[in-house]
Design a protein around this motif. Structure first.
Motif, mmCIF file in Angstrom:
data_model
loop_
_atom_site.group_PDB
_atom_site.id
_atom_site.type_symbol
_atom_site.label_atom_id
_atom_site.label_comp_id
_atom_site.label_asym_id
_atom_site.label_seq_id
_atom_site.Cartn_x
_atom_site.Cartn_y
_atom_site.Cartn_z
ATOM 1 N N GLY A 68 0.550 -1.308 0.024
ATOM 2 C CA GLY A 68 0.020 0.025 0.025
ATOM 3 C C GLY A 68 0.915 1.329 -0.051
ATOM 4 N N THR A 171 -3.935 4.426 3.222
ATOM 5 C CA THR A 171 -3.341 4.668 4.598
ATOM 6 C C THR A 171 -3.148 3.176 5.080
ATOM 7 O OG1 THR A 171 -5.603 4.373 5.545
ATOM 8 C CG2 THR A 171 -4.601 6.657 5.111
ATOM 9 N N GLN A 172 -3.515 2.258 4.262
ATOM 10 C CA GLN A 172 -3.196 0.636 4.745
ATOM 11 C C GLN A 172 -2.108 0.254 4.014
ATOM 12 O OE1 GLN A 172 -4.603 -1.372 7.071
ATOM 13 N NE2 GLN A 172 -6.575 -0.065 7.646
ATOM 14 N N ASN A 173 -0.805 0.396 4.872
ATOM 15 C CA ASN A 173 0.275 -0.060 4.196
ATOM 16 C C ASN A 173 0.571 -1.522 3.514
ATOM 17 O OD1 ASN A 173 1.055 2.646 4.557
ATOM 18 N ND2 ASN A 173 2.348 2.046 6.167
ATOM 19 N N ARG A 174 0.020 -2.480 4.287
ATOM 20 C CA ARG A 174 -0.094 -3.865 3.991
ATOM 21 C C ARG A 174 -1.244 -4.163 2.730
ATOM 22 N NH1 ARG A 174 5.316 -4.934 4.994
ATOM 23 N NH2 ARG A 174 5.703 -3.654 6.846
ATOM 24 N N ALA A 176 -4.147 -5.102 3.206
ATOM 25 C CA ALA A 176 -5.547 -4.593 3.308
ATOM 26 C C ALA A 176 -5.832 -3.303 2.441
ATOM 27 C CB ALA A 176 -6.002 -4.393 4.713
ATOM 28 N N HIS A 177 -4.559 -2.714 1.924
ATOM 29 C CA HIS A 177 -5.066 -1.526 0.808
ATOM 30 C C HIS A 177 -6.068 -1.739 -0.226
ATOM 31 C CE1 HIS A 177 -2.094 -3.508 -1.712
ATOM 32 N NE2 HIS A 177 -2.464 -2.852 -2.761
ATOM 33 N N GLU A 180 -9.197 -1.198 1.258
ATOM 34 C CA GLU A 180 -9.491 0.024 1.629
ATOM 35 C C GLU A 180 -9.627 0.910 0.154
ATOM 36 O OE1 GLU A 180 -7.001 3.487 3.850
ATOM 37 O OE2 GLU A 180 -5.863 2.143 2.575
ATOM 38 N N ASP A 221 -7.301 -6.764 9.609
ATOM 39 C CA ASP A 221 -7.014 -5.319 9.487
ATOM 40 C C ASP A 221 -8.244 -4.585 9.162
ATOM 41 O OD1 ASP A 221 -4.649 -5.840 10.073
ATOM 42 O OD2 ASP A 221 -3.720 -5.904 8.109
ATOM 43 N N LEU A 222 -9.067 -5.001 8.366
ATOM 44 C CA LEU A 222 -10.274 -4.513 7.875
ATOM 45 C C LEU A 222 -11.349 -4.303 8.742
ATOM 46 C CD1 LEU A 222 -10.681 -5.951 4.217
ATOM 47 C CD2 LEU A 222 -10.017 -3.454 4.722
ATOM 48 N N ARG A 225 -10.429 -1.603 11.135
ATOM 49 C CA ARG A 225 -10.599 -0.349 10.866
ATOM 50 C C ARG A 225 -11.717 0.022 10.604
ATOM 51 N NH1 ARG A 225 -11.456 1.919 5.286
ATOM 52 N NH2 ARG A 225 -10.265 3.716 4.992
#
Length: 229
Positions: A68, A171-174, A176-177, A180, A221-222, A225
């Motif tokens: 991400g 904003t989700q670096n891994r 999960a982007h 997102e 992660d989601l 969030r």
């Protein structure tokens, strides 16, 4: 309306430890698209050395920040250079350069702000059944969570108009982007279309692909969030 000039399109390729395949990926792209940005996300193999004379613009993260973050770095640079359309393209060899034109076409025609590649509307080569199941589950979850009627929620092949790319912040670096981005499309009320593409599953990409544990981590992660957001 005439198709966009290749010079109007910038392709962003995030890469992390893609040494064995990255030169071939970039060579395929650069034969048709002159503006390619490769973001080396702190690779620990020889990716950096292999990027040196490919003809792509190379940006390097000093440490691994995640796909991400690599995409956002590349998108920011593409916009700063005046790209009219920004395409994201994985560095593991799964995507085909010939699908880029089909993605950009609905944007150039004014029909959409975002084009999302779909392997389930298009095709796959060598796709493991276990991978198909994980993707179907992830798609079902994300369709409910994001509220978008789409068929392929974790496909890295996408195209954005400059305005859409500028409005959307990752904003989700891994991993999960990917979900997102879909949430952002809905939040910003961007017009989107799905475009059939072909995904190639090679021995290399299967080895590097997400496991079931990775998929569960993305879902976690989601969920966090959504609770926090």
């Amino acid at each position: 309306m005439s198709p966009p000039s290749p010079a109007e399109v910038t392709i962003v390729v995030p890469c992390y430890n893609e040494g064995p395949v990255i030169r071939e990926v970039l060579a395929e792209l650069l034969r048709a698209w002159p503006n390619v940005i490769a973001v080396d996300d702190g690779s620990s193999d020889d990716t950096a050395a292999r990027l040196g004379d490919t003809g792509a613009t190379v940006v390097r993260h000093a440490v691994n920040l995640g796909q991400g973050a690599a995409l956002q770095t590349g998108i920011d640079l593409a916009l700063a250079r005046g790209a009219r359309y920004v395409v994201t393209f994985d560095g593991d060899g799964q995507h085909r350069a010939e699908d880029v034109a089909a993605l950009v076409a609905p944007l150039a025609e004014g029909r959409a702000d975002v084009a999302l590649g779909s392997r389930f509307l298009g095709g796959t080569v060598g796709m493991p059944q276990s991978r198909r199941l994980v993707l179907r589950l992830a798609t079902a979850f994300t369709r409910v969570a994001a509220g978008l009627d789409i068929t392929d929620t974790h496909n890295g092949l996408r195209a954005f108009t400059a305005a859409a790319a500028r409005a959307l912040r990752i904003t989700q670096n891994r991993m999960a982007h990917a979900s997102e981005i879909l949430h952002e499309i809905r939040r910003l009320r961007l017009r989107f279309v799905e475009v059939p593409v072909t995904i190639r599953y090679t021995e290399w990409s299967r080895r590097k692909g997400q496991s079931a544990l990775d998929a569960l981590s993305i879902l976690f992660d989601l969920l966090v969030r959504r609770i926090m957001g």
